[in-house]
Motif scaffolding. Structure first.
Motif, PDB file in Angstrom:
ATOM      1  N   TYR A 138      -0.320   5.251   3.744  1.00  0.00           N
ATOM      2  CA  TYR A 138      -1.024   4.135   3.119  1.00  0.00           C
ATOM      3  C   TYR A 138      -0.144   2.896   3.076  1.00  0.00           C
ATOM      4  CZ  TYR A 138      -3.190   1.335  -0.577  1.00  0.00           C
ATOM      5  OH  TYR A 138      -3.744   0.299  -1.296  1.00  0.00           O
ATOM      6  N   VAL A 139       1.088   3.072   2.641  1.00  0.00           N
ATOM      7  CA  VAL A 139       2.024   1.941   2.569  1.00  0.00           C
ATOM      8  C   VAL A 139       2.260   1.363   3.958  1.00  0.00           C
ATOM      9  CG1 VAL A 139       4.413   1.288   2.074  1.00  0.00           C
ATOM     10  CG2 VAL A 139       3.156   2.740   0.455  1.00  0.00           C
ATOM     11  N   SER A 140       2.502   2.243   4.920  1.00  0.00           N
ATOM     12  CA  SER A 140       2.752   1.780   6.283  1.00  0.00           C
ATOM     13  C   SER A 140       1.530   1.075   6.857  1.00  0.00           C
ATOM     14  CB  SER A 140       3.140   2.974   7.170  1.00  0.00           C
ATOM     15  OG  SER A 140       3.337   2.567   8.501  1.00  0.00           O
ATOM     16  N   GLY A 141       0.344   1.605   6.564  1.00  0.00           N
ATOM     17  CA  GLY A 141      -0.882   1.013   7.091  1.00  0.00           C
ATOM     18  C   GLY A 141      -1.167  -0.359   6.532  1.00  0.00           C
ATOM     19  N   VAL A 142      -1.018  -0.519   5.220  1.00  0.00           N
ATOM     20  CA  VAL A 142      -1.238  -1.832   4.610  1.00  0.00           C
ATOM     21  C   VAL A 142      -0.209  -2.833   5.125  1.00  0.00           C
ATOM     22  CG1 VAL A 142      -1.276  -3.137   2.450  1.00  0.00           C
ATOM     23  CG2 VAL A 142      -2.296  -0.861   2.533  1.00  0.00           C
ATOM     24  N   ASN A 143       1.027  -2.386   5.248  1.00  0.00           N
ATOM     25  CA  ASN A 143       2.089  -3.252   5.763  1.00  0.00           C
ATOM     26  C   ASN A 143       1.771  -3.732   7.183  1.00  0.00           C
ATOM     27  OD1 ASN A 143       4.871  -4.394   5.710  1.00  0.00           O
ATOM     28  ND2 ASN A 143       5.255  -2.848   7.279  1.00  0.00           N
TER      29      ASN A 143
END
Length: 208
Positions: free
Chosen positions: A71-76
């Protein structure tokens, strides 16, 4: 009738890459190594099955990534792509939008929803073989970052702070990690959710 959001979240082209050396047929999910596979398609002569061609497959390998880090990687990735494509966009506003309206981009759409999209092209007998994304590097080198800078600690803290609604969607994918090492059809997967985690799956099943 599909909306513009549906077309963004559920791409018309579902793709499965055959990795002959490892006897695997890997479903391409964004933020789950898909860019690394695409980078090596021609060099390694990978065969791509798309849409109706997928019905011919007896088994499909799905690498499940730990949902919070994905999730963090995707939003970033989503935000950096927005900045790249729209240089005048205010970053703080874009961040607020991504945090306030969750999962409006396929980079961080739950992996369960990627499977739901794949289901459109699955034979009822096709088995989904669940694998841990931690082992993805055993079949494909994961050194490709798609020109995205890793998120800062401040970014991660702010993204995850004070957001209890996020936990339901992350848990939807956390359940998939329970299935690593197992194979099942789409119908069997739904039964697993209904029988073991109905309070979670009821939020995403159509009302009947």
């Amino acid at each position: 009738m599909r909306t513009a959001v549906d077309f963004e979240l559920f791409p018309e082209d579902c793709e499965v890459a055959q990795i002959p050396l490892h006897n695997q047929w890997v479903y391409l999910i964004q933020k789950n190594g898909s860019s690394s596979i695409r980078l090596r398609l021609k060099k390694n002569n990978y065969i791509i099955f798309s849409n109706e061609q997928i019905r011919s497959l007896d088994v499909i390998d799905v690498y499940i990534r730990e949902p919070r880090s994905r999730y963090v990687s995707g939003v970033n990735t989503y935000l950096q792509h927005l900045e790249r494509d729209h240089p005048g966009l205010d970053r703080a506003t874009a961040f607020w939008f991504a945090k306030r309206y969750k999962f409006l981009n396929r980079h961080y759409l739950p992996q369960f929803h990627w499977l739901a999209n794949l289901r459109r092209y699955l034979s009822p007998a096709t088995e989904i073989r669940f694998r841990d994304f931690k082992t993805f590097g055993d079949i494909v080198d994961l050194n490709f970052r798609a020109l995205v800078t890793p998120p800062s600690e401040e970014f991660v803290t702010e993204l995850l702070a004070d957001d209890p609604g996020l936990e339901l969607w992350l848990f939807l994918d956390q359940i998939l990690l329970e299935l690593v090492g197992k194979s099942m059809t789409w119908s069997e997967l739904l039964d697993y959710y209904k029988n073991n985690h109905y309070n979670i799956i009821k939020h995403v099943l159509p009302k009947t």
